[in-house]
Write an enzyme that holds these catalytic residues in place. Sequence first.
Site, PDB file in Angstrom:
ATOM      1  N   GLY A 227       7.115 -16.094 -30.460  1.00 33.77           N
ATOM      2  CA  GLY A 227       6.906 -16.161 -29.031  1.00 33.77           C
ATOM      3  C   GLY A 227       8.179 -16.507 -28.281  1.00 33.77           C
ATOM      4  O   GLY A 227       8.165 -16.756 -27.086  1.00 33.77           O
ATOM      5  N   GLU A 268       8.160 -16.576 -37.219  1.00 39.42           N
ATOM      6  CA  GLU A 268       7.947 -15.126 -37.374  1.00 39.42           C
ATOM      7  C   GLU A 268       8.421 -14.348 -36.164  1.00 39.42           C
ATOM      8  O   GLU A 268       7.629 -13.681 -35.507  1.00 39.42           O
ATOM      9  CB  GLU A 268       6.455 -14.837 -37.516  1.00 39.42           C
ATOM     10  CG  GLU A 268       5.760 -15.574 -38.584  1.00 39.42           C
ATOM     11  CD  GLU A 268       4.243 -15.412 -38.475  1.00 39.42           C
ATOM     12  OE1 GLU A 268       3.729 -15.114 -37.377  1.00 39.42           O
ATOM     13  OE2 GLU A 268       3.592 -15.578 -39.491  1.00 39.42           O
ATOM     14  N   PRO A 269       9.685 -14.398 -35.835  1.00 40.77           N
ATOM     15  CA  PRO A 269      10.127 -13.678 -34.636  1.00 40.77           C
ATOM     16  C   PRO A 269      10.186 -12.175 -34.859  1.00 40.77           C
ATOM     17  O   PRO A 269      10.569 -11.707 -35.925  1.00 40.77           O
ATOM     18  CB  PRO A 269      11.538 -14.230 -34.410  1.00 40.77           C
ATOM     19  CG  PRO A 269      11.997 -14.653 -35.765  1.00 40.77           C
ATOM     20  CD  PRO A 269      10.783 -15.087 -36.523  1.00 40.77           C
ATOM     21  N   GLY A 270       9.774 -11.432 -33.856  1.00 45.87           N
ATOM     22  CA  GLY A 270       9.969  -9.982 -33.846  1.00 45.87           C
ATOM     23  C   GLY A 270      10.935  -9.673 -32.719  1.00 45.87           C
ATOM     24  O   GLY A 270      12.114  -9.392 -32.923  1.00 45.87           O
ATOM     25  N   TYR A 311       2.305  -3.012 -20.340  1.00 45.21           N
ATOM     26  CA  TYR A 311       2.405  -4.455 -20.099  1.00 45.21           C
ATOM     27  C   TYR A 311       3.078  -4.782 -18.765  1.00 45.21           C
ATOM     28  O   TYR A 311       3.388  -5.942 -18.518  1.00 45.21           O
ATOM     29  CB  TYR A 311       3.247  -5.124 -21.189  1.00 45.21           C
ATOM     30  CG  TYR A 311       2.785  -4.910 -22.606  1.00 45.21           C
ATOM     31  CD1 TYR A 311       1.516  -5.320 -23.025  1.00 45.21           C
ATOM     32  CD2 TYR A 311       3.640  -4.347 -23.551  1.00 45.21           C
ATOM     33  CE1 TYR A 311       1.126  -5.156 -24.341  1.00 45.21           C
ATOM     34  CE2 TYR A 311       3.243  -4.186 -24.876  1.00 45.21           C
ATOM     35  CZ  TYR A 311       1.982  -4.593 -25.257  1.00 45.21           C
ATOM     36  OH  TYR A 311       1.606  -4.431 -26.563  1.00 45.21           O
ATOM     37  N   CYS A 337       2.833  14.158 -18.432  1.00 43.12           N
ATOM     38  CA  CYS A 337       1.897  14.511 -17.372  1.00 43.12           C
ATOM     39  C   CYS A 337       0.857  13.423 -17.190  1.00 43.12           C
ATOM     40  O   CYS A 337      -0.310  13.554 -17.576  1.00 43.12           O
ATOM     41  CB  CYS A 337       1.286  15.871 -17.629  1.00 43.12           C
ATOM     42  SG  CYS A 337       2.524  17.135 -17.349  1.00 43.12           S
ATOM     43  N   GLU A 338       1.316  12.368 -16.679  1.00 42.06           N
ATOM     44  CA  GLU A 338       0.558  11.154 -16.417  1.00 42.06           C
ATOM     45  C   GLU A 338       1.608  10.256 -15.765  1.00 42.06           C
ATOM     46  O   GLU A 338       2.788  10.436 -16.018  1.00 42.06           O
ATOM     47  CB  GLU A 338       0.123  10.546 -17.751  1.00 42.06           C
ATOM     48  CG  GLU A 338      -0.830   9.428 -17.585  1.00 42.06           C
ATOM     49  CD  GLU A 338      -1.869   9.388 -18.719  1.00 42.06           C
ATOM     50  OE1 GLU A 338      -2.390   8.314 -18.900  1.00 42.06           O
ATOM     51  OE2 GLU A 338      -2.134  10.392 -19.373  1.00 42.06           O
ATOM     52  N   TYR A 365       8.927  -3.288 -30.180  1.00 39.75           N
ATOM     53  CA  TYR A 365       7.721  -2.663 -29.638  1.00 39.75           C
ATOM     54  C   TYR A 365       8.058  -1.425 -28.812  1.00 39.75           C
ATOM     55  O   TYR A 365       7.445  -1.150 -27.789  1.00 39.75           O
ATOM     56  CB  TYR A 365       6.905  -3.678 -28.819  1.00 39.75           C
ATOM     57  CG  TYR A 365       6.665  -4.936 -29.612  1.00 39.75           C
ATOM     58  CD1 TYR A 365       5.794  -4.917 -30.694  1.00 39.75           C
ATOM     59  CD2 TYR A 365       7.355  -6.107 -29.329  1.00 39.75           C
ATOM     60  CE1 TYR A 365       5.611  -6.048 -31.473  1.00 39.75           C
ATOM     61  CE2 TYR A 365       7.177  -7.240 -30.114  1.00 39.75           C
ATOM     62  CZ  TYR A 365       6.313  -7.204 -31.177  1.00 39.75           C
ATOM     63  OH  TYR A 365       6.137  -8.306 -31.956  1.00 39.75           O
TER      64      TYR A 365
HETATM   65  C1  LIG Z   1       3.430  -9.914 -33.248  1.00 42.77           C
HETATM   66  C2  LIG Z   1       3.472 -11.115 -34.090  1.00 42.77           C
HETATM   67  C3  LIG Z   1       4.637 -11.889 -34.155  1.00 42.77           C
HETATM   68  C4  LIG Z   1       5.899 -11.566 -33.381  1.00 42.77           C
HETATM   69  O1  LIG Z   1       5.842 -11.827 -32.024  1.00 42.77           O
HETATM   70  P1  LIG Z   1       7.161 -11.639 -31.140  1.00 42.77           P
HETATM   71  O2  LIG Z   1       6.768 -11.967 -29.781  1.00 42.77           O
HETATM   72  O3  LIG Z   1       7.611 -10.219 -31.287  1.00 42.77           O
HETATM   73  O4  LIG Z   1       8.217 -12.521 -31.679  1.00 42.77           O
HETATM   74  C5  LIG Z   1       4.627 -12.964 -35.015  1.00 42.77           C
HETATM   75  N1  LIG Z   1       3.524 -13.285 -35.739  1.00 42.77           N
HETATM   76  C6  LIG Z   1       2.389 -12.561 -35.695  1.00 42.77           C
HETATM   77  C7  LIG Z   1       1.230 -12.945 -36.525  1.00 42.77           C
HETATM   78  C8  LIG Z   1       2.325 -11.458 -34.859  1.00 42.77           C
HETATM   79  O5  LIG Z   1       1.178 -10.759 -34.801  1.00 42.77           O
END
Ligand SMILES: *Cc1c(COP(=O)(O)O)cnc(C)c1O
Length: 423
Positions: A227, A268-270, A311, A337-338, A365
């Site tokens: 997050g 768990e950063p994405g 979003y 086309c939207e 994403y």
């Molecule tokens: C999507 C997700 C994340 C990553 O969230 P970010 O906002 O991209 O850092 C981490 N843990 C879980 C379980 C998720 O579903």
Amino acid sequence: MELNNSEYSIQGVPVTDIANQFQTPVYVYDADKIVSQINLLRDSFNGVNLRIKYAMKSLSNLSILKLIKEHGVDLDAVSIQEVQLGLKAGFPAERILFTPNSVSFEEIQEAVSLGVVINIDNIAILEQFGDTFQGTVPCAIRINPHITAGGNAKIQVGHIGSKFGVSIFQMSHVKKVVESHGINVVGLHMHSGSDILDSEVFLMAANVMFDCAKDFPNLQFIDLGSGFKVAYKEDDIVTNIPELGKKMSAAFQEFCKNYGRDLELWFEPGKFLVSESGHLLTTVNVIKHSPAAVFVGVNSGLNHLIRPMMYDAFHNIINISNSSAPKRVYDVVGYICETDTFGYDRKLNEVRVGDILSLENAGAYSYSMSSNYNSRFRPAEVLVFNGKPHLIRERETLEDLTRGQVDIFANTPILQEEVSTED
Ligand SMILES: *Cc1c(COP(=O)(O)O)cnc(C)c1O
């Protein structure tokens, strides 16, 4: 991306060269940016055993996964297919955490057979898990601490109405299930949502987790999810990672002391690792003056980058081709086309047909949420690594669009001759 002498570049490679070489639309990722984010996170935590589990749903290209693996980062997978991709990228199974939601028990069994760490997010599955494996397979439990956080309602996943995790108010039930089945709980997990600004929110959630941990004597890790907020525009407020690291390290050390053992602290950063590394390069097809706005139409759309539409996400847009021209106001739209507006009322250096526009923060994403809507091809992906751009995924072709389709009319006429029934 850097601007020097009116030229944008990534690791010294002019962005217009990349667009020429690989054509547009194309996703370009800067490996150095990903690595610096990994290092920033790691360097911010001191005196704790930190493990980073990259949320691969944000960007799952194999070359990106391998890059991340080489820097000592593990994976968080949310589907069995992500688990399989992770294994394919060379991650040992024990470095992959599987955090699914609403999947079948068969999918969990498959993940167990592959040897990954299982994270269970509801009591019914936990009971089934206990029945099936009788404590022979360790697992983690995803807890919903009911802390409302996150940039917008769709990415808030820890609140009371969320489908994710086992409610904190059900922990005594969980404890009964765990004890009666002899389940070996080695981790507690939470993930409260994307775009949490405040390190106090993390600390609050962490304290809830630390409290829960007392009931689980076999823990090896506490996973605080993700997050972390990154900048989408200049002057955006972002999660202060060094400050969070300092406070969280202290809190975690204190927790470990009380728990009686040193556990691992997982995140768990994405978005944090890959968002800013990515740029979606597009070419301007059309400039259209309407009574209300000047539209800039580019050769991409919600099929390639859906976050602005889905979003209301703000993605900064830069005109790569005309950086010293005066700025004018435009609505940047896609070719689908939207209605697919990438940005309203954006001040861009004067835009001409053929200019290259870059949509920023296109690492997380972005490609991973792309589609073939309007039967468009997904773009190519390029990774700039060690000062050189490398193609890491080819642009799709018509064959990709028809792969797997079964043409039942290939050999059979659709309209049968009417058979005479006269007798
Ligand atoms: C999507 C997700 C994340 C990553 O969230 P970010 O906002 O991209 O850092 C981490 N843990 C879980 C379980 C998720 O579903």
